[in-house]
Design a protein around this motif. Structure first.
Motif, PDB file in Angstrom:
ATOM      1  N   ALA A  51     -11.773  -6.527  -9.333  1.00  0.00           N
ATOM      2  CA  ALA A  51     -10.597  -6.364  -8.467  1.00  0.00           C
ATOM      3  C   ALA A  51      -9.357  -7.020  -9.081  1.00  0.00           C
ATOM      4  CB  ALA A  51     -10.883  -6.960  -7.094  1.00  0.00           C
ATOM      5  N   GLY A  52      -9.567  -7.946 -10.037  1.00  0.00           N
ATOM      6  CA  GLY A  52      -8.417  -8.511 -10.736  1.00  0.00           C
ATOM      7  C   GLY A  52      -8.222 -10.010 -10.611  1.00  0.00           C
ATOM      8  N   ALA A  53      -9.256 -10.730 -10.145  1.00  0.00           N
ATOM      9  CA  ALA A  53      -9.125 -12.187 -10.006  1.00  0.00           C
ATOM     10  C   ALA A  53      -9.666 -12.897 -11.239  1.00  0.00           C
ATOM     11  CB  ALA A  53      -9.904 -12.656  -8.775  1.00  0.00           C
ATOM     12  N   THR A  54      -9.220 -14.136 -11.445  1.00  0.00           N
ATOM     13  CA  THR A  54      -9.854 -15.014 -12.436  1.00  0.00           C
ATOM     14  C   THR A  54     -11.062 -15.635 -11.749  1.00  0.00           C
ATOM     15  OG1 THR A  54      -7.718 -15.538 -13.403  1.00  0.00           O
ATOM     16  CG2 THR A  54      -9.528 -17.076 -13.851  1.00  0.00           C
ATOM     17  N   VAL A  55     -12.221 -15.546 -12.380  1.00  0.00           N
ATOM     18  CA  VAL A  55     -13.427 -16.049 -11.718  1.00  0.00           C
ATOM     19  C   VAL A  55     -13.954 -17.293 -12.433  1.00  0.00           C
ATOM     20  CG1 VAL A  55     -15.808 -15.526 -11.065  1.00  0.00           C
ATOM     21  CG2 VAL A  55     -14.054 -13.763 -10.874  1.00  0.00           C
ATOM     22  N   LEU A  56     -14.197 -18.330 -11.661  1.00  0.00           N
ATOM     23  CA  LEU A  56     -14.841 -19.549 -12.175  1.00  0.00           C
ATOM     24  C   LEU A  56     -16.243 -19.599 -11.586  1.00  0.00           C
ATOM     25  CD1 LEU A  56     -11.805 -20.262 -12.691  1.00  0.00           C
ATOM     26  CD2 LEU A  56     -12.407 -22.623 -12.249  1.00  0.00           C
ATOM     27  N   GLU A  57     -17.200 -20.008 -12.403  1.00  0.00           N
ATOM     28  CA  GLU A  57     -18.594 -19.982 -11.954  1.00  0.00           C
ATOM     29  C   GLU A  57     -19.146 -21.393 -11.779  1.00  0.00           C
ATOM     30  OE1 GLU A  57     -20.558 -17.449 -11.328  1.00  0.00           O
ATOM     31  OE2 GLU A  57     -19.584 -15.718 -12.247  1.00  0.00           O
ATOM     32  N   HIS A  58     -19.543 -21.728 -10.579  1.00  0.00           N
ATOM     33  CA  HIS A  58     -20.342 -22.944 -10.386  1.00  0.00           C
ATOM     34  C   HIS A  58     -21.775 -22.581 -10.750  1.00  0.00           C
ATOM     35  CE1 HIS A  58     -17.961 -25.764  -7.475  1.00  0.00           C
ATOM     36  NE2 HIS A  58     -17.386 -25.616  -8.640  1.00  0.00           N
ATOM     37  N   ALA A  59     -22.371 -23.303 -11.703  1.00  0.00           N
ATOM     38  CA  ALA A  59     -23.726 -22.974 -12.151  1.00  0.00           C
ATOM     39  C   ALA A  59     -24.735 -23.106 -11.011  1.00  0.00           C
ATOM     40  CB  ALA A  59     -24.118 -23.886 -13.306  1.00  0.00           C
ATOM     41  N   ILE A  60     -24.488 -24.047 -10.113  1.00  0.00           N
ATOM     42  CA  ILE A  60     -25.342 -24.188  -8.923  1.00  0.00           C
ATOM     43  C   ILE A  60     -24.429 -24.391  -7.711  1.00  0.00           C
ATOM     44  CG2 ILE A  60     -27.454 -25.103  -9.974  1.00  0.00           C
ATOM     45  CD1 ILE A  60     -26.432 -27.904  -9.383  1.00  0.00           C
ATOM     46  N   ASN A  61     -24.963 -24.129  -6.528  1.00  0.00           N
ATOM     47  CA  ASN A  61     -24.167 -24.237  -5.305  1.00  0.00           C
ATOM     48  C   ASN A  61     -23.804 -25.690  -5.005  1.00  0.00           C
ATOM     49  OD1 ASN A  61     -24.543 -24.602  -1.996  1.00  0.00           O
ATOM     50  ND2 ASN A  61     -23.201 -22.978  -2.638  1.00  0.00           N
ATOM     51  N   ARG A  62     -22.515 -25.972  -4.850  1.00  0.00           N
ATOM     52  CA  ARG A  62     -22.071 -27.335  -4.552  1.00  0.00           C
ATOM     53  C   ARG A  62     -21.299 -27.415  -3.240  1.00  0.00           C
ATOM     54  NH1 ARG A  62     -25.110 -30.260  -5.675  1.00  0.00           N
ATOM     55  NH2 ARG A  62     -23.753 -32.056  -5.588  1.00  0.00           N
ATOM     56  N   GLY A  63     -21.089 -26.290  -2.554  1.00  0.00           N
ATOM     57  CA  GLY A  63     -20.408 -26.326  -1.262  1.00  0.00           C
ATOM     58  C   GLY A  63     -18.956 -25.905  -1.346  1.00  0.00           C
ATOM     59  N   GLN A  64     -18.420 -25.529  -0.171  1.00  0.00           N
ATOM     60  CA  GLN A  64     -17.059 -24.984  -0.136  1.00  0.00           C
ATOM     61  C   GLN A  64     -15.995 -25.984  -0.573  1.00  0.00           C
ATOM     62  OE1 GLN A  64     -15.212 -23.993   3.649  1.00  0.00           O
ATOM     63  NE2 GLN A  64     -14.573 -22.005   2.832  1.00  0.00           N
ATOM     64  N   GLY A  65     -16.164 -27.238  -0.139  1.00  0.00           N
ATOM     65  CA  GLY A  65     -15.184 -28.261  -0.521  1.00  0.00           C
ATOM     66  C   GLY A  65     -15.131 -28.443  -2.028  1.00  0.00           C
ATOM     67  N   ALA A  66     -16.309 -28.493  -2.653  1.00  0.00           N
ATOM     68  CA  ALA A  66     -16.395 -28.665  -4.101  1.00  0.00           C
ATOM     69  C   ALA A  66     -15.777 -27.458  -4.814  1.00  0.00           C
ATOM     70  CB  ALA A  66     -17.845 -28.839  -4.521  1.00  0.00           C
ATOM     71  N   ALA A  67     -16.068 -26.257  -4.309  1.00  0.00           N
ATOM     72  CA  ALA A  67     -15.560 -25.039  -4.945  1.00  0.00           C
ATOM     73  C   ALA A  67     -14.031 -24.972  -4.849  1.00  0.00           C
ATOM     74  CB  ALA A  67     -16.192 -23.811  -4.299  1.00  0.00           C
ATOM     75  N   LEU A  68     -13.491 -25.349  -3.677  1.00  0.00           N
ATOM     76  CA  LEU A  68     -12.024 -25.335  -3.529  1.00  0.00           C
ATOM     77  C   LEU A  68     -11.383 -26.315  -4.509  1.00  0.00           C
ATOM     78  CD1 LEU A  68     -11.481 -25.116   0.343  1.00  0.00           C
ATOM     79  CD2 LEU A  68     -10.857 -23.402  -1.362  1.00  0.00           C
ATOM     80  N   ARG A  69     -11.984 -27.485  -4.637  1.00  0.00           N
ATOM     81  CA  ARG A  69     -11.402 -28.480  -5.536  1.00  0.00           C
ATOM     82  C   ARG A  69     -11.469 -28.001  -6.992  1.00  0.00           C
ATOM     83  NH1 ARG A  69     -12.735 -34.918  -6.151  1.00  0.00           N
ATOM     84  NH2 ARG A  69     -11.397 -35.222  -7.941  1.00  0.00           N
ATOM     85  N   THR A  70     -12.543 -27.312  -7.350  1.00  0.00           N
ATOM     86  CA  THR A  70     -12.634 -26.742  -8.699  1.00  0.00           C
ATOM     87  C   THR A  70     -11.478 -25.760  -8.921  1.00  0.00           C
ATOM     88  OG1 THR A  70     -15.039 -26.961  -8.745  1.00  0.00           O
ATOM     89  CG2 THR A  70     -14.073 -25.351 -10.242  1.00  0.00           C
ATOM     90  N   GLY A  71     -11.255 -24.879  -7.940  1.00  0.00           N
ATOM     91  CA  GLY A  71     -10.164 -23.902  -8.043  1.00  0.00           C
ATOM     92  C   GLY A  71      -8.809 -24.585  -8.141  1.00  0.00           C
ATOM     93  N   VAL A  72      -8.636 -25.641  -7.338  1.00  0.00           N
ATOM     94  CA  VAL A  72      -7.367 -26.374  -7.341  1.00  0.00           C
ATOM     95  C   VAL A  72      -7.133 -27.036  -8.705  1.00  0.00           C
ATOM     96  CG1 VAL A  72      -6.180 -28.401  -6.380  1.00  0.00           C
ATOM     97  CG2 VAL A  72      -7.223 -26.744  -4.848  1.00  0.00           C
ATOM     98  N   GLU A  73      -8.173 -27.681  -9.233  1.00  0.00           N
ATOM     99  CA  GLU A  73      -8.022 -28.352 -10.543  1.00  0.00           C
ATOM    100  C   GLU A  73      -7.634 -27.345 -11.621  1.00  0.00           C
ATOM    101  OE1 GLU A  73     -10.351 -32.445 -10.113  1.00  0.00           O
ATOM    102  OE2 GLU A  73      -9.800 -31.501 -12.016  1.00  0.00           O
ATOM    103  N   TYR A  74      -8.289 -26.189 -11.589  1.00  0.00           N
ATOM    104  CA  TYR A  74      -7.996 -25.145 -12.572  1.00  0.00           C
ATOM    105  C   TYR A  74      -6.537 -24.678 -12.417  1.00  0.00           C
ATOM    106  CZ  TYR A  74      -8.210 -20.728 -15.094  1.00  0.00           C
ATOM    107  OH  TYR A  74      -7.959 -19.696 -15.960  1.00  0.00           O
ATOM    108  N   ALA A  75      -6.147 -24.408 -11.182  1.00  0.00           N
ATOM    109  CA  ALA A  75      -4.791 -23.916 -10.925  1.00  0.00           C
ATOM    110  C   ALA A  75      -3.734 -24.944 -11.357  1.00  0.00           C
ATOM    111  CB  ALA A  75      -4.627 -23.594  -9.438  1.00  0.00           C
ATOM    112  N   LEU A  76      -4.017 -26.225 -11.094  1.00  0.00           N
ATOM    113  CA  LEU A  76      -3.069 -27.281 -11.490  1.00  0.00           C
ATOM    114  C   LEU A  76      -2.942 -27.321 -13.013  1.00  0.00           C
ATOM    115  CD1 LEU A  76      -4.024 -30.168  -9.003  1.00  0.00           C
ATOM    116  CD2 LEU A  76      -1.915 -28.831  -9.000  1.00  0.00           C
ATOM    117  N   ARG A  77      -4.079 -27.185 -13.702  1.00  0.00           N
ATOM    118  CA  ARG A  77      -4.035 -27.202 -15.178  1.00  0.00           C
ATOM    119  C   ARG A  77      -3.295 -25.982 -15.712  1.00  0.00           C
ATOM    120  NH1 ARG A  77     -10.086 -29.428 -16.965  1.00  0.00           N
ATOM    121  NH2 ARG A  77     -10.250 -30.910 -15.258  1.00  0.00           N
ATOM    122  N   GLN A  78      -3.305 -24.889 -14.933  1.00  0.00           N
ATOM    123  CA  GLN A  78      -2.593 -23.681 -15.354  1.00  0.00           C
ATOM    124  C   GLN A  78      -1.103 -23.763 -14.987  1.00  0.00           C
ATOM    125  OE1 GLN A  78      -4.183 -21.065 -17.064  1.00  0.00           O
ATOM    126  NE2 GLN A  78      -5.856 -22.529 -17.090  1.00  0.00           N
ATOM    127  N   GLY A  79      -0.719 -24.826 -14.300  1.00  0.00           N
ATOM    128  CA  GLY A  79       0.694 -25.047 -13.998  1.00  0.00           C
ATOM    129  C   GLY A  79       1.180 -24.507 -12.665  1.00  0.00           C
TER     130      GLY A  79
END
Lengths: 223, 109
Positions: A51-79
């Motif tokens: 569909a056109g998104a950048t996808v990050l893969e958690h190798a194992i399930n860590r929960g919604q809070g963890a997944a959001l923080r992963t996305g946030v860290e990535y987005a911050l590093r992307q500026g």
């Protein structure tokens, strides 16, 4: 275009919905979409990527809070300058992101939180009861009285995103975010949003709400 | 000595042996090995000389020796559970950080 805004979606077994969610965001000119697949092994990642998104893969399930923080860290590093937490199951409306982001972009607040009671019609009675309980619980834990709890729709500036170091991996992160707002004196505003309910997308049921409360209490007293 | 005393002493000797073995394999730090050794030696001594516990109980104002053993055991167990809980949370945080960094690294490639 909204080049400075990044939409962050935590997804867990959402192959039926995620493609439509990403496409609706693209239709509303949000091109920076980060989907964090939180360990689901169905077609969630494929659908999001197609569909056109950048996808990050958690190798194992860590929960919604963890997944959001992963996305946030990535987005911050992307500026990214502005970040939006958005649901993977189609409960949130892409056209309402603008209302959520505008007060942040205007510099009036650091973070906006969606509130559902004004615009969302016909909230099931059982859901309402759970929500009022959650609002009260949220107040008792954080000292912040909000008109809604845990609908997951948030927009924030870069500074606020850097401040929210979500430690609760699972659903308790929603209350944790409110705690951070209070602790760091972040300016916030509640924005009316429409939450779509149907049987398939009914996110947090009573049992789920009890689990969130349990986690929050534990976190407050033992961490 | 009763049969139960013999059982306790045997268990304590086995656990002491295991503690020494774990220390020699570097699975225990010196402090951990000392604390566990003291505990097993304590169990052994109490098995041989139960009156020692009654004497200790009297010193701290508890009527019966067995009550002292139970109180101390419960306290020790609470402490251990607390430590374990803390460690599990810490491991969980580390695991999440690892999964996060891997996800971000893979996306950057």
């Amino acid at each position: 275009m909204n080049d400075d805004t990044c939409i962050i979606i935590a997804a867990y077994y959402e192959s039926d919905n995620i493609g439509d969610v990403v496409r609706s965001l693209l239709e509303h000119n949000y091109e920076n979409i980060v989907v964090v697949n939180d360990g689901s092994d169905d077609a969630t990642s494929d659908q999001a990527q197609k569909a056109g998104a950048t996808v990050l893969e958690h190798a194992i399930n860590r929960g919604q809070g963890a997944a959001l923080r992963t996305g946030v860290e990535y987005a911050l590093r992307q500026g990214a300058e502005y970040l939006v937490h958005f649901d993977a199951d189609g409960q949130h409306q892409a056209e309402e992101i603008q209302d959520m982001v505008e007060p942040v972009k205007a510099g009036r607040v650091d973070i906006t939180l969606g509130k559902r009671f004004e615009k969302t019609g016909d909230i099931p009675a059982s859901k309402k009861t759970v929500l009022y309980g959650a609002i009260l619980f949220q107040f008792l834990i954080t000292g912040v009285w909000l008109s809604d709890a845990h609908n997951g729709f948030r927009a924030m500036n870069r500074g606020a995103a850097e401040t929210l170091e979500i430690k609760q991996d699972r659903m308790g992160h929603a209350t944790e975010i409110i705690e951070y707002i209070k602790r760091y004196d972040l300016r916030y505003e509640e924005i009316p949003v429409t939450i779509t309910y149907d049987e398939d997308t009914e996110g947090q049921r009573l049992w789920n709400a009890i689990n969130i409360a349990k986690k929050n209490l534990f976190h407050k007293f033992f961490r | 000595m009763t049969l139960f005393s013999y059982l306790l002493v045997t268990a304590a000797v086995i656990m002491l042996g295991k503690t020494v073995y774990k220390y020699s394999e570097k699975k225990f730090t010196a402090i951990e090995a000392l604390v566990w050794s003291a505990l097993w030696v304590g169990v052994g001594v109490i098995s041989f000389a139960p009156r020692l516990v009654s004497w200790l109980a009297g010193l701290v104002g508890i009527g019966r020796g067995v009550d002292l053993v139970i109180y101390v055991s419960i306290l020790a167990l609470f402490y251990l559970v607390f430590r374990l809980f803390d460690r599990v949370e810490q491991l969980s945080e580390e695991l999440t950080s690892f999964v996060r960094e891997k996800a971000i690294e893979d996306a950057d490639e």
